[in-house]
Design an enzyme around this catalytic site. Structure first.
Site: not given
Ligand code: NDP
Length: 248
Positions: A143, A157
């Protein structure tokens, strides 16, 4: 021989788009899911309706015994794996680091990182020329959060995705001489269900103005990068991290 790909989290979002595109490109596809068997069945139905080959494989990637059973099923039903897409990943609700419970951190890292390591381990055992395999490709879905850090939202995350990038670079070098290429894709804000699972269903649209291209990306736009990295067209790329972020 038909190439075979296993896509973790292939039932929805980026994974589902990757499954459909890979099937169009001639891959036999193993569609992994954790809980949503209906969504996985629908992806397989669409692939078969277009004349492709696909199976569903249930496994929570955070549970080693389930991952082992998943790889056994792919071996038995489809044959030797040519590609693995480590796509399954989770977020959690927005939370500062000073309020994060250990249970949350364990779930995040066990799913996003340990799960990806265990799947890659099983794939390398099947693909590496060191073990008599024919080579292959691994694509890790990271990501843009890995380089942004996601403050006030989910630093856990983001850190798991930072670990994913380091994993990609290290494993790529470790197995480069064994016929395996390992690359990463770093999506930006992509319009999928993941934002609802973090408690913000409209997050992709809300953040669109922060994206230089002024819109969220689609799952298909990420899938196109993943499928490129899976195939021979990217034959000299390994250890690469491809940003698909609209410039973010
Ligand atoms: P979605 O929430 O839309 O889909 C998640 C998929 O992962 C589902 O197929 C789900 O299965 C599966 N899954 C979740 N947990 C597990 C598990 N423990 N074991 C196996 N499968 C699991 O996610 P996206 O498509 O948005 O995200 C896919 C990847 O892309 C993730 O790694 C995410 O971090 C990354 N990403 C997404 C971005 C975005 O904006 N959407 C941005 C950057 C990265 P089931 O259907 O059974 O629940």
């Amino acid at each position: 021989m038909q190439p075979i790909v296993l896509i973790t989290g292939g039932s929805r979002g980026i994974g589902a788009a990757t499954a459909l595109l890979a099937a169009q490109k001639g891959y036999a596809v193993a569609v992994n899911y954790a809980r949503n068997s209906l969504a996985a069945d629908e992806v397989v139905r669409q692939i078969r309706a277009n004349g492709g080959t696909a199976i569903t494989v249930q496994a929570d990637v955070a549970v080693e015994s389930q991952v082992l059973a998943m790889f056994d099923r792919v071996d038995a039903k489809l044959g030797p794996l040519s590609s693995l897409v480590n796509n399954a990943g989770i977020v959690d609700v927005a939370c500062r680091v000073d309020a994060m419970a250990v249970e949350r951190l364990q779930r995040m890292f066990t799913t996003n990182i340990v799960g990806s390591f265990v799947c890659a381990r099983e794939a390398v055992k099947r693909m590496s020329t060191r073990y008599g395999g024919a080579g292959g490709t691994i694509v890790n879905v990271s990501s843009a959060a890995a380089r942004i850090g996601s403050p006030g939202q989910y630093v856990d995350y983001a850190a798991s995705k930072g670990a994913m990038d380091t994993f990609t670079m290290g494993l790529a070098k470790e197995v480069a001489a064994e016929g395996i290429r390992v690359n990463g894709v770093r999506p930006g804000i992509i319009d999928t269900d993941i934002h609802a699972s973090g408690g913000e269903p409209d997050r992709a649209q809300r953040l669109a103005a922060q994206v230089p291209m002024q819109r969220p990306g689609t799952a298909l736009e990420v899938a196109q990068a993943i499928v490129w990295l899976m195939g021979n067209e990217s034959g000299y790329a390994t250890g690469s991290l491809v940003d698909v972020t609209g410039g973010r």
